[in-house]
Design a protein around this motif. Structure first.
Motif, PDB file in Angstrom:
ATOM      1  N   GLY A 124      -2.321  28.069  46.190  1.00 42.63           N
ATOM      2  CA  GLY A 124      -2.811  28.813  45.958  1.00 42.63           C
ATOM      3  C   GLY A 124      -4.353  28.454  45.721  1.00 42.63           C
ATOM      4  N   ASP A 125      -4.645  27.658  46.092  1.00 39.95           N
ATOM      5  CA  ASP A 125      -5.766  26.710  46.030  1.00 39.95           C
ATOM      6  C   ASP A 125      -6.899  27.045  47.867  1.00 39.95           C
ATOM      7  N   ASN A 126      -7.495  28.486  47.066  1.00 42.97           N
ATOM      8  CA  ASN A 126      -8.401  28.741  48.141  1.00 42.97           C
ATOM      9  C   ASN A 126      -9.613  28.563  48.296  1.00 42.97           C
ATOM     10  N   ILE A 127      -9.628  27.229  47.805  1.00 46.29           N
ATOM     11  CA  ILE A 127     -11.454  26.780  47.351  1.00 46.29           C
ATOM     12  C   ILE A 127     -10.999  25.628  49.338  1.00 46.29           C
ATOM     13  N   ASN A 128     -10.427  24.600  48.324  1.00 46.52           N
ATOM     14  CA  ASN A 128      -9.987  23.855  49.632  1.00 46.52           C
ATOM     15  C   ASN A 128      -8.937  23.851  50.874  1.00 46.52           C
ATOM     16  N   GLY A 129      -8.450  24.588  49.701  1.00 42.76           N
ATOM     17  CA  GLY A 129      -6.542  25.685  51.325  1.00 42.76           C
ATOM     18  C   GLY A 129      -7.584  27.187  52.124  1.00 42.76           C
ATOM     19  N   GLY A 130      -6.392  27.266  52.156  1.00 42.41           N
ATOM     20  CA  GLY A 130      -6.118  28.811  52.227  1.00 42.41           C
ATOM     21  C   GLY A 130      -5.058  29.566  52.777  1.00 42.41           C
ATOM     22  N   VAL A 131      -5.069  30.495  53.506  1.00 45.42           N
ATOM     23  CA  VAL A 131      -4.988  31.241  54.485  1.00 45.42           C
ATOM     24  C   VAL A 131      -4.996  32.251  54.980  1.00 45.42           C
ATOM     25  N   VAL A 132      -4.908  32.150  57.212  1.00 44.35           N
ATOM     26  CA  VAL A 132      -5.723  33.539  57.044  1.00 44.35           C
ATOM     27  C   VAL A 132      -4.458  34.271  57.279  1.00 44.35           C
ATOM     28  N   TRP A 133      -4.635  35.957  57.488  1.00 45.06           N
ATOM     29  CA  TRP A 133      -3.370  36.472  57.635  1.00 45.06           C
ATOM     30  C   TRP A 133      -4.116  37.192  58.947  1.00 45.06           C
ATOM     31  N   ASP A 134      -5.376  37.250  59.630  1.00 43.30           N
ATOM     32  CA  ASP A 134      -5.244  38.033  60.791  1.00 43.30           C
ATOM     33  C   ASP A 134      -6.821  37.709  61.351  1.00 43.30           C
ATOM     34  N   GLN A 135      -6.661  38.554  62.546  1.00 40.10           N
ATOM     35  CA  GLN A 135      -7.691  37.645  63.487  1.00 40.10           C
ATOM     36  C   GLN A 135      -7.842  38.750  64.507  1.00 40.10           C
ATOM     37  N   VAL A 136      -9.139  39.386  65.247  1.00 39.55           N
ATOM     38  CA  VAL A 136      -9.213  40.132  65.718  1.00 39.55           C
ATOM     39  C   VAL A 136     -10.397  40.128  66.396  1.00 39.55           C
ATOM     40  N   VAL A 137     -10.082  40.067  68.338  1.00 38.78           N
ATOM     41  CA  VAL A 137     -11.347  39.563  69.160  1.00 38.78           C
ATOM     42  C   VAL A 137     -12.071  41.018  69.385  1.00 38.78           C
ATOM     43  N   VAL A 138     -13.494  40.885  69.345  1.00 38.65           N
ATOM     44  CA  VAL A 138     -14.191  42.374  69.624  1.00 38.65           C
ATOM     45  C   VAL A 138     -15.594  41.424  70.470  1.00 38.65           C
ATOM     46  N   GLY A 139     -15.499  41.834  71.945  1.00 41.01           N
ATOM     47  CA  GLY A 139     -16.157  40.768  72.287  1.00 41.01           C
ATOM     48  C   GLY A 139     -16.176  39.469  72.852  1.00 41.01           C
ATOM     49  N   ASP A 140     -17.420  38.376  72.070  1.00 41.48           N
ATOM     50  CA  ASP A 140     -16.601  36.888  71.749  1.00 41.48           C
ATOM     51  C   ASP A 140     -17.208  36.947  71.208  1.00 41.48           C
ATOM     52  N   VAL A 141     -16.897  37.188  69.870  1.00 43.92           N
ATOM     53  CA  VAL A 141     -15.995  37.313  68.031  1.00 43.92           C
ATOM     54  C   VAL A 141     -14.838  37.243  67.688  1.00 43.92           C
ATOM     55  N   VAL A 142     -15.101  36.332  67.203  1.00 45.86           N
ATOM     56  CA  VAL A 142     -13.181  37.016  66.771  1.00 45.86           C
ATOM     57  C   VAL A 142     -13.833  36.390  65.117  1.00 45.86           C
ATOM     58  N   TYR A 143     -12.790  38.136  64.816  1.00 42.52           N
ATOM     59  CA  TYR A 143     -13.464  38.256  62.810  1.00 42.52           C
ATOM     60  C   TYR A 143     -11.632  37.729  62.642  1.00 42.52           C
ATOM     61  N   VAL A 144     -11.749  37.601  61.457  1.00 37.98           N
ATOM     62  CA  VAL A 144     -11.185  36.610  60.494  1.00 37.98           C
ATOM     63  C   VAL A 144     -10.511  37.510  59.462  1.00 37.98           C
ATOM     64  N   GLY A 145      -9.938  37.560  58.626  1.00 32.99           N
ATOM     65  CA  GLY A 145      -9.506  38.041  57.707  1.00 32.99           C
ATOM     66  C   GLY A 145      -7.947  36.491  57.126  1.00 32.99           C
ATOM     67  N   GLY A 146      -8.293  36.524  55.247  1.00 30.06           N
ATOM     68  CA  GLY A 146      -7.419  36.834  54.682  1.00 30.06           C
ATOM     69  C   GLY A 146      -7.220  36.031  53.188  1.00 30.06           C
ATOM     70  N   ASP A 147      -7.247  34.223  52.559  1.00 29.01           N
ATOM     71  CA  ASP A 147      -7.197  34.314  51.321  1.00 29.01           C
ATOM     72  C   ASP A 147      -7.816  32.912  51.481  1.00 29.01           C
ATOM     73  N   PHE A 148      -8.945  33.225  51.605  1.00 29.93           N
ATOM     74  CA  PHE A 148     -10.128  31.644  50.778  1.00 29.93           C
ATOM     75  C   PHE A 148     -11.241  31.764  51.030  1.00 29.93           C
ATOM     76  N   GLN A 149     -12.138  31.051  50.047  1.00 30.05           N
ATOM     77  CA  GLN A 149     -13.167  31.380  49.700  1.00 30.05           C
ATOM     78  C   GLN A 149     -14.543  30.239  50.362  1.00 30.05           C
ATOM     79  N   ARG A 150     -13.898  29.083  51.341  1.00 31.09           N
ATOM     80  CA  ARG A 150     -14.857  28.429  51.417  1.00 31.09           C
ATOM     81  C   ARG A 150     -14.788  28.141  53.721  1.00 31.09           C
ATOM     82  N   ALA A 151     -15.468  28.064  54.006  1.00 33.06           N
ATOM     83  CA  ALA A 151     -15.685  27.691  55.883  1.00 33.06           C
ATOM     84  C   ALA A 151     -16.305  26.404  56.165  1.00 33.06           C
TER      85      ALA A 151
END
Length: 846
Positions: free
Chosen positions: A78-105
């Motif tokens: 459940g620690d979404n600052i030091n860790g987290g999870v990605v649920w989905d990713q979508v590619v448009v052109g040369d950009v990968v968009y990412v969604g999930g449960d996280f607060q830092r990158a």
């Protein structure tokens, strides 16, 4: 520190936009369900450089530097600052968009001190992996992403209620040209969304919500216009029908199973006219869950304009519904739909944990793979289907068997690759708590096994939840914390071999690739070791070096292997001068030049008892031994009753007479076994039988009474049960008989009792049986694919055996009058090219 309860299962609904290289991957989430753990194998087909160019090439297993989620510091569930999870990713052109449960990158390779704020959403560069300056904060989980077909909008769905400070109830749109939230798209969902998909005119969403757009009767799934209005003409009804909720589990255990009507995944057909919906529901639009001829049990296909039911035939095979199972991921490559299942094993509400491929026309099944262990996402890219899972047994499609936790690669395999095309038929699972899919068409498992280390965020002991691909890249996402032993949190790219570093080489070295050395009559040695393996190359080259000379190997062979199939490799060397000491060392190389070395071993040839120089290994011996026979008796001894097995320890005795052998044209002192028509010999011990095999030898005769050349028998006599017999009839024709359900035989047309040496090979395998004489296929039989196993072990009888009851069997005990030489057996069918090469290497030609 933010905490989160275990969410509903991950869903995935990508679609490929026509005339664009970017692949639209629409996915999401994880699972509320407990994960439950729950035979000869064939090798996988391909890798990053397959030996056969007709089979598909995978991306490399090298994990490329990629943006990361979390700070990377130690964290708990459940620690979404030091860790987290990605649920989905979508590619448009040369950009990968990412969604999930996280607060830092973080940027690739950066530590915690360089982590920046990214609240549940980020973007990175497809080709470099660099974190981009895109910072659109969501105040809660982003479960699913989908791009519009024109690539101008990105739709997000999840549990959030604000996006960049603007109120958006669990679904939002981002203008990808400006990077701003679309102002006139603000539908209302009263609870979490798990999946979103887009066509040119509609946005489809599914989840746990009971109200969409504050309109009555629109729950669990809905469609919106591009300005955010509910499409009232499209209103599918995923429901729980109590009569379709079974009580119990496979194996007879009683347990209450509860219903659930959640929608987990949606995918839209390329022309926008059809929509496939899947989830935990057991009825769709009033379908009867007890009627397997109706679709709607956990999934179904409907029209995109009015939600009218359409045929979805795969639902007769894949039956996942209720709270314990679902098809949680759907994707498309434009022609087919790919779905993946989760199932709490033994619960009767479901039956499936693998991947299926179905037609957009009517949902008819193209193939199904039933690897044991939930599958969370699958994506078809070029000729390969990649999947994220925790598979722990894929033996029903010729892959790895159930693995123990002490295995070098662990029990669960988080990233796998399959052929896009059907290549085989599933075999039955031996486990009574699993459903039997035997007989269904299936793909093959490929040699691609990157190592993803599990994370802690969901507390579910998982690694990857999602996979997508674009161009030369395959992208994995989830909660993993390392890839191939290198720290890499939540996101990773894998590239095609043309641009990858290709540094993942053979795994084993040192003592693990050190041979045992056995003397053969003093002046020759046999070296044996178990094959190495590589996580993205199935064919590895082995070189044996003697006495420190690393330039010129004394043996070179390329062998197929992987972590679960490591055949024993055998090499021979000699002539060694009596009393001399020699060292040996093995080098393993993959097709990209990565190498490992085994340890050095030594051998001292005895001063006495050595094989005479006239028994030196011939060119033919070398050709046979290089192809790894299970047994080989060259008959090269100048005298004595024993024929030494150069490929093992099971020798043939007792030989009564020696005559000039098949190799006499090159070596006047070559020897063969002479049979008078009353004599015979056999192996000293029984050895394992094989379902597929080759028998190979040279023979010379003028007999008119026929006889048995070789046969496998349960006892060391001439009258016990037998099979796999090679014999000659009274007309001089060569026959072979084996039992494949019933006793069958195959015969050449021509006669070979002409007093000359002839090379003979009989192969039996999946494509049938073939008899080769003098390097040429003389006759084949497609329906003879195996032989009787004879209790798993058998002796080889040489020169005689009673074949009563078989086609054109020789009289009495089938004693053969003639000469036999260079007898070999293999646990596989030799190829036509190998047989021809052996004949060419032979020194006696008719």
């Amino acid at each position: 520190m933010n905490t989160v309860s275990a969410p509903a299962r991950a869903v995935r609904t990508p679609r490929r936009r026509p005339q664009r290289r970017a692949l639209i991957a629409i996915v999401a989430a994880a699972a509320t369900l407990a994960v439950s753990n729950v035979v000869p194998l064939s090798p996988a087909l391909a890798d990053t450089r397959p030996a056969d160019t007709a089979v598909p090439q995978t991306v490399s297993s090298d994990g490329l530097p990629t943006a990361q989620i979390g700070t990377g510091l130690a964290h708990e569930k459940g620690d979404n600052i030091n860790g987290g999870v990605v649920w989905d990713q979508v590619v448009v052109g040369d950009v990968v968009y990412v969604g999930g449960d996280f607060q830092r990158a973080r940027q690739p390779g950066d530590g915690a001190d360089k982590a920046v704020e990214r609240k549940n959403f980020l973007a990175y560069d497809l080709k470099t992996g660099a974190l981009l300056d895109v910072n659109i904060p969501f105040n809660a989980r982003v479960r699913s992403l989908a791009a519009s077909p024109d690539g101008k909008r990105l739709y997000a769905a999840g549990s959030f209620t604000t996006v960049a400070g603007l109120t958006r109830y669990r679904i939002a749109a981002i203008d990808l040209t400006t990077g701003s939230v679309v102002s006139d798209f603000k539908p209302y969902l009263n609870s979490s969304a798990y999946t979103v998909a887009a066509s040119a005119t509609r946005v489809y969403v599914g989840g746990a919500f009971a109200s969409a757009g504050k309109a009555e009767g629109f729950d669990r799934v809905a469609s919106f216009t591009l300005d955010g209005q509910v499409d009232r003409a499209w209103n599918p009804k995923p429901r729980v029908d109590p009569k379709g909720v079974p009580n119990g589990m496979y194996g007879g255990t009683k347990k209450k199973i509860t219903g659930s009507d959640l929608v987990q995944a949606i995918v839209v057909s390329p022309d926008g006219s059809k929509v496939v919906i899947s989830g935990n529901f057991n009825s769709l639009n009033g379908s009867n869950p007890l009627d397997t001829n109706q679709s709607g049990y956990g999934m179904g296909m409907v029209r995109a304009d009015n939600a009218q039911m359409l045929p979805w035939k795969v639902n007769k095979v894949v039956r996942n519904a209720t709270s314990n199972s679902a098809v949680t991921s759907l994707s498309t490559d434009g022609e087919f739909v790919y779905g993946t299942g989760i199932w709490t094993t033994v619960h009767k509400g479901g039956n499936f944990e693998g991947t299926f491929k179905a037609s957009w026309d009517d949902g008819r099944l193209d193939w199904v793979e039933d690897c044991h262990g939930d599958t969370y996402s699958a994506f078809s890219h070029r000729d390969v289907v990649y999947k994220a899972s925790h598979a722990h047994a894929c033996d029903t499609l010729g892959g790895f068997p159930e693995r123990s936790n002490t295995a070098s690669h662990g029990k669960w395999y988080r990233a796998l690759a399959l052929t896009k095309e059907r290549t085989r038929t599933l075999t039955a699972t031996p486990r009574t708590t699993y459903v039997n899919f035997a007989g269904n068409p299936a793909p093959s498992l490929l040699d691609w096994y990157p190592d993803l280390r599990v994370g802690t965020y969901t507390g579910m002991t998982q690694a990857a939840w999602d996979v997508t691909a674009s161009g030369d890249y395959v992208l994995m996402a989830g909660e993993f914390v390392a890839v191939n032993g290198v720290s890499q949190a939540g996101l990773v790219r894998f590239a095609s071999p043309d641009i990858a570093p290709n540094k993942q080489g053979p795994v084993l070295s040192g003592a693990d690739v050190t041979p045992t050395v056995t003397g053969i009559q003093g002046t020759y040695v046999r070296l044996e070791w178990r094959a190495n393996y590589d996580f993205d190359n199935g064919s590895l080259q082995y070189d044996v070096f003697r006495d420190g000379n690393t330039t010129t190997p004394v043996f070179t062979k390329t062998v197929r292997s992987n972590f679960y199939m490591r055949p024993v490799i055998k090499a021979t060397d000699g002539y060694l001068a009596p009393g001399t000491t020699h060292t040996y060392r093995i080098r393993t190389s993959d097709p990209f030049g990565n190498q490992t070395w085994g340890e050095t071993v030594s051998y001292t040839a005895p001063k006495t008892g050595a094989l005479a120089s006239d028994g030196q290994r011939s060119t033919y011996d070398s050709a046979v031994l290089a192809d790894q026979p299970s047994a080989y008796w060259p008959m090269s001894e100048s005298s004595g009753a024993l024929a030494v097995n150069w490929a093992g320890t099971n020798h043939v005795n007792s030989l009564s007479a020696r005559v000039p052998g098949a190799e006499v044209a090159r070596n006047p002192k070559a020897r063969a076994y002479s049979l008078s028509g009353t004599t015979w010999a056999a192996t000293a011990a029984a050895e394992p039988t094989s379902a597929t095999f080759t028998t190979e030898l040279w023979f010379k005769t003028t007999t008119k009474t026929g006889g048995t050349l070789v046969a496998q028998t349960t006892k060391r006599d001439l009258t016990s049960a037998f099979d796999r017999a090679v014999y000659m009839d009274t007309a001089g024709r060569i026959l072979f008989t084996a039992t494949d359900g019933t006793a069958k035989a195959i015969s050449t047309k021509g006669a070979f009792n002409d007093g000359r040496w002839h090379h003979l090979a009989v192969t039996i395998g999946a494509s049938g049986t073939t008899i080769y004489v003098d390097g040429t296929a003389r006759v084949s039989r497609a329906d003879l694919r195996t032989g009787a196993m004879l209790g798993g072990r058998a002796f080889w009888a040489v020169g005689a055996h009673n074949l009563a009851g078989r086609h054109l069997a020789p009289a009495a005990n089938g004693h053969f009058a003639g000469s036999l030489d260079n007898i070999a057996s293999y646990n596989r069918p030799l190829t036509a090219a190998e047989v021809s090469a052996h004949y060419t290497a032979g020194v006696a030609k008719p």
